[in-house]
Design an enzyme around this catalytic site. Structure first.
Site, short mmCIF file in Angstrom:
data_model
loop_
_atom_site.label_atom_id
_atom_site.label_comp_id
_atom_site.label_asym_id
_atom_site.label_seq_id
_atom_site.Cartn_x
_atom_site.Cartn_y
_atom_site.Cartn_z
N THR A 281 0.80 4.12 -4.44
CA THR A 281 1.08 3.05 -3.50
C THR A 281 1.80 3.64 -2.29
OG1 THR A 281 1.23 1.39 -5.22
CG2 THR A 281 2.67 1.05 -3.34
N VAL B 252 -1.37 -9.81 -9.87
CA VAL B 252 -0.65 -9.46 -8.64
C VAL B 252 0.61 -8.72 -9.04
CG1 VAL B 252 0.55 -10.36 -6.61
CG2 VAL B 252 -1.57 -11.45 -7.38
N GLY B 253 0.89 -7.60 -8.36
CA GLY B 253 2.07 -6.80 -8.68
C GLY B 253 3.27 -7.18 -7.84
N ASP B 254 4.22 -6.27 -7.78
CA ASP B 254 5.49 -6.53 -7.07
C ASP B 254 5.39 -6.39 -5.57
OD1 ASP B 254 4.95 -3.75 -7.62
OD2 ASP B 254 6.94 -3.28 -6.87
N GLY C 72 5.79 1.63 -8.47
CA GLY C 72 5.95 1.80 -9.91
C GLY C 72 5.24 0.68 -10.65
N GLY D 116 4.68 -2.61 -11.49
CA GLY D 116 5.14 -3.77 -10.75
C GLY D 116 5.80 -4.85 -11.60
N1 ASP Z 1 3.86 -1.29 -7.79
C1 ASP Z 1 2.43 -1.32 -7.73
C2 ASP Z 1 1.91 -2.47 -8.55
O1 ASP Z 1 2.41 -2.67 -9.66
C3 ASP Z 1 1.77 -0.07 -8.20
C4 ASP Z 1 2.40 1.24 -7.77
O2 ASP Z 1 3.38 1.26 -7.06
O3 ASP Z 1 1.87 2.29 -8.14
O4 ASP Z 1 1.01 -3.12 -8.15
#
Ligand code: ASP
Length: 331
Positions: free
Chosen positions: A194, A223-225, A246, A248
């Protein structure tokens, strides 16, 4: 007690003297920091482009932000410019290089936030928007909303004249192979990250932005963070700007970006202390893998992570970018 006019003036002067002084301009150093994701990167395990390309992309992103800040431009513009460059590279899990969902699609999320106004824009579940961060900015500035998702967000993108691409644009062989490995083993393997940026401009305004394809093999509609304001992305001139990366789900449950800024504002912690408390201790205890970049109102920058590696970099007024591709054998 009755107070005459003169006393009010004295009181006002007294209060001004007691309130915390704004940092003198000389203590404030403008700059921009970026990340290219946290995960299990190793020297041999970086994106297809390898170390040299990843480093070059990150330096280009930093210097695009730097050019805007150097001519007195806004932190929002700097954050956006840096993220667009990383979205256009196949070496990161955002825009062009986005990872695949369980059903073989690319579903993109992004957000941007203005620390001066607390204006924020977020988008999720996109399949055709070339640069999701540009749409997030339009949501913030040209709609009464904070978050738009899926077909509605894409309809808004068309109305706004945002560049649309066919879903095949996002297909990269590396992401496809990563999905095949994930489906075979049900294990995550982060070879691409990301992207995000935080910046402080010469006027003292903070901004943050983040863009992602999410997690390889995520379920449709997950949907992530990243687009959740306060979880993966947050900026407030009273404290700091944060962009996360990370797993999410942990960042949402712990409202990571906002928690860090709250510790800075209300506990008087430095960004390092606050990021340590949240990312190393809190997320560490929960085995919530990932990291953050943060910048405070004086332009101090930190990159803090509990994962094996996190690609990160920053540049200040001197125009000398520092990029760290941290893996165990190269701290
Ligand atoms: N945080 C992102 C998500 O969970 C993924 C990532 O940062 O690698 O969508």
């Amino acid at each position: 007690m009755r107070t005459g006019r003169g006393s009010w003036i004295l009181l006002a002067v007294g209060l001004a003297a007691c309130s915390p002084a704004a940092p003198p301009a000389t203590d404030r150093h403008w700059g921009i920091g970026i990340h290219g994701g946290a995960g299990t990167f190793t020297a041999l395990d970086l994106p297809a482009g390898g170390v040299a390309e990843v480093r070059a992309d990150m330096e280009r992103a930093l210097m695009a932000g730097h050019a805007i800040l150097a001519r007195g431009g806004s932190s929002l513009d700097a954050v956006q410019a840096a993220i667009v460059i990383l979205e256009d590279s196949p070496n990161f899990n955002a825009g062009k290089g986005a990872v695949f969902t369980r059903d073989g699609k690319n579903e993109l999320d992004a957000a941007i936030m203005d620390g001066r106004t607390l204006g924020a824009g977020a988008v999720a579940g996109l399949h055709h928007v070339k640069n999701p961060v540009l749409l997030a900015r339009r949501v913030m500035e040209n709609s009464p909303h904070v978050m738009m998702v899926g077909d509605g967000a894409e309809e808004f993108a068309r109305q706004q004249g945002i560049e649309m691409v066919p879903p095949s644009y996002f297909r990269t062989e590396q992401s496809w192979q990563e999905l095949q490995r994930h489906l075979a083993t049900e294990k995550g393997s982060g070879k691409k990250g990301t992207v995000g940026a935080v910046a402080l401009d010469q006027a003292g305004n903070l901004a943050a932005g983040t863009s992602t394809g999410g997690l390889t093999g995520k379920r449709w509609g997950r949907v992530g963070d990243v687009p959740i304001i306060g979880a993966g992305t947050y900026a407030n001139n009273r404290s700091c700007a944060v962009s996360a990366t990370g797993v999410g789900e942990f960042f949402i449950r712990n409202v990571v970006a906002h928690s860090i800024c709250t510790l800075v504002e209300h506990r008087g912690m430095s960004i390092e202390e606050a990021a340590d408390a949240v990312v190393i201790r809190l997320l560490g205890e929960q085995k919530g893998e990932g990291g953050v970049i943060a910048m405070d109102r004086n332009g101090n920058f930190t990159g803090t992570f509990n994962s094996q590696g996190m690609l990160r970099g920053h540049v200040g007024a001197d125009g000398k970018p520092v990029v760290s591709l941290a893996w165990p054998e190269q701290p």
